[in-house]
Design a protein around this motif. Sequence first.
Motif, PDB file in Angstrom:
ATOM      1  N   ALA A  49     -70.723 -17.092 -34.553  1.00 57.39           N
ATOM      2  CA  ALA A  49     -69.513 -16.322 -34.239  1.00 57.39           C
ATOM      3  C   ALA A  49     -69.746 -14.846 -34.529  1.00 57.39           C
ATOM      4  N   MET A  64     -67.904 -12.812 -36.066  1.00 51.94           N
ATOM      5  CA  MET A  64     -67.453 -12.332 -37.375  1.00 51.94           C
ATOM      6  C   MET A  64     -68.502 -12.449 -38.479  1.00 51.94           C
ATOM      7  N   TRP A  69     -58.722 -21.180 -38.476  1.00 50.58           N
ATOM      8  CA  TRP A  69     -60.158 -20.905 -38.538  1.00 50.58           C
ATOM      9  C   TRP A  69     -60.653 -21.069 -39.966  1.00 50.58           C
ATOM     10  N   VAL A 111     -58.146 -14.580 -34.746  1.00 51.73           N
ATOM     11  CA  VAL A 111     -57.996 -15.127 -36.100  1.00 51.73           C
ATOM     12  C   VAL A 111     -57.383 -14.076 -37.018  1.00 51.73           C
ATOM     13  N   ASP A 152     -60.229 -11.093 -36.697  1.00 50.44           N
ATOM     14  CA  ASP A 152     -61.511 -11.564 -36.147  1.00 50.44           C
ATOM     15  C   ASP A 152     -61.204 -12.228 -34.823  1.00 50.44           C
ATOM     16  N   GLY A 175     -62.608 -13.714 -30.959  1.00 49.47           N
ATOM     17  CA  GLY A 175     -63.807 -14.160 -30.273  1.00 49.47           C
ATOM     18  C   GLY A 175     -63.479 -14.662 -28.883  1.00 49.47           C
TER      19      GLY A 175
HETATM   20  N1  SER Z   1     -64.388 -16.677 -35.428  1.00 53.53           N
HETATM   21  C1  SER Z   1     -63.597 -17.083 -34.306  1.00 53.53           C
HETATM   22  C2  SER Z   1     -64.406 -17.874 -33.305  1.00 53.53           C
HETATM   23  O1  SER Z   1     -65.595 -17.877 -33.372  1.00 53.53           O
HETATM   24  C3  SER Z   1     -63.040 -15.880 -33.605  1.00 53.53           C
HETATM   25  O2  SER Z   1     -64.047 -14.937 -33.381  1.00 53.53           O
HETATM   26  O3  SER Z   1     -63.813 -18.501 -32.471  1.00 53.53           O
END
Ligand code: SER
Length: 536
Positions: free
Chosen positions: A39, A41, A158, A189, A218, A220
């Motif tokens: 991910a 983050m 998450w 998130v 965060d 994604g």
């Molecule tokens: N960490 C979350 C994901 O990977 C949002 O970035 O979905």
Amino acid sequence: MKSDEIRIKFLEFFKNRGHKIIPSASLVPDDPTVLFTTAGMQQFKSYYTAPENAVRDFGSKNTASVQKCVRTVDIDEVGDANHLTFFEMLGNFSFGGYNRKEAITYAYDFIVKELGLEISYVTFYKGEGLVPRDEESENIWKELGIKDIREDGSDVFWGPTGDSGPCGPTTEIYCKNADGQDVEIWNIVFNEYFCDGSREKLDKGEAKLKKLDVMGIDTGMGFERLVATVQKKKDVYETDLFNNEKTREERIIADHTRAALEIIKEGVEPSNAGRGYVLRRLIRRVTLYSDRIGVKISEKFNEEETKFRKTLAIGLVEFEKGTDPFILFTTYGFPLELTLELAKDLPAQAGKGKKIDLEDFNKKMVEHQKLSQTSSAGMFKGGLANHNEKTVKLHTAHHLLLAGLQALVDKNIKQRGSNITEERLRMDFLCDHKLTDDEKKKVEDWVNEKIKDDLNIVRKEMPLKEAEKIGAEMEFGAKYPDVVSVYIVEDKNGNVISKEFCGGPHIKNTSELGTFKILKEEAVSAGVRRIKAVVL
Ligand code: SER
């Protein structure tokens, strides 16, 4: 909209809104409790608990990135429309810079206003234990005019990556793909908590949450899925990121090859554990599935790579010496585009900052072609102008045959004529006796041995006089120009086994030939014999 444009649009969008653009982190994270980066983050994990470092390190509380990711949990799903083991993730992050309102509004603006997509529905967290129902997100979506807003459970919470870390409720955005299916596009998130254990422990009630001082954002967005949605494709393989792979097998090969390459780029070696095992598994699956569709992909790559490395090794040395691009091409089999590429990429290494004179190259090529026509007319008597793969191979076999006859039957054997079709070669030669079966067998074996020995066929241009001096084979009665080309084959020990005046073309290496076989040996006239042979 091309995939490249989407990436740029995303980064521009967040740059214009006060985000520092950060390059993708390595696929192999610093965190020893995680195999791969899964991910966006992950590279920012520490900033959620120490947000003051963000300004120190990035000059901003907000960042955005396009992160390379590998996830293998769903490896068995690869082959369907959307699952991939390697993918890119677009993300924006904040460490105390903004809150729900901004994060959701940015996402809405980007999806609806910038990309022109319609949001099918969104989700928010229904709340559990210490974590309350996320009414704030629900209301923000309502204000933005979203009709279908769904409450969800642990799927929209998450958990930390690794053995502890930031976590919190999420809100997801779904859009319809070209098939009318709802696809999750974006996960936002709200990292409001710190969890002192893994996600697994949290789910079992064995880990505790602690509220963080500042809100962490965060987000994604799976890039390949987004591209498929924007480009109105039914699956990720129809986008410009892939080649329209249709079957499960083809998709597995495409996905795993991409993933394996990215993992190899990070310096991982196939092995029996951890990352190395993931890589090994990916490569093995490529082999398995390519066998299944009857395409020996890795074998073909290996063969081609082995052959090319020989050309490359010799050619590079010549290139570094400053050898003329025309000679690099004609003598060392180094195509012009490769020379241009080297000249562009390697000037610092080569210390030359080379400039390739294309005009000079083209002029020499025109002369060269004229020359080839003249001498191959001599070689291929009767206008055998049709140089396709088969005739080129037979042409090289023809040189080896003459050399074999001289080596094993009589060193004075001379060629008196030749004729090559796609099916076979024919050579007439001066010889005072009918070849015995034993002689034919020995010649055949000798040629096959040279084929196995992987010998290069090297072309050299030289004045006619010099070619005569070194005793290159020439055909009796043929007319040759002042400068001729001579094709030379050396054996494994560097001894010349064949040198002939010839306009070519020839294959680069004897290993390209199959098995050589003499079909027939007969008399043409007194003292002239004829052999017909093939390569199978
Ligand atoms: N960490 C979350 C994901 O990977 C949002 O970035 O979905």
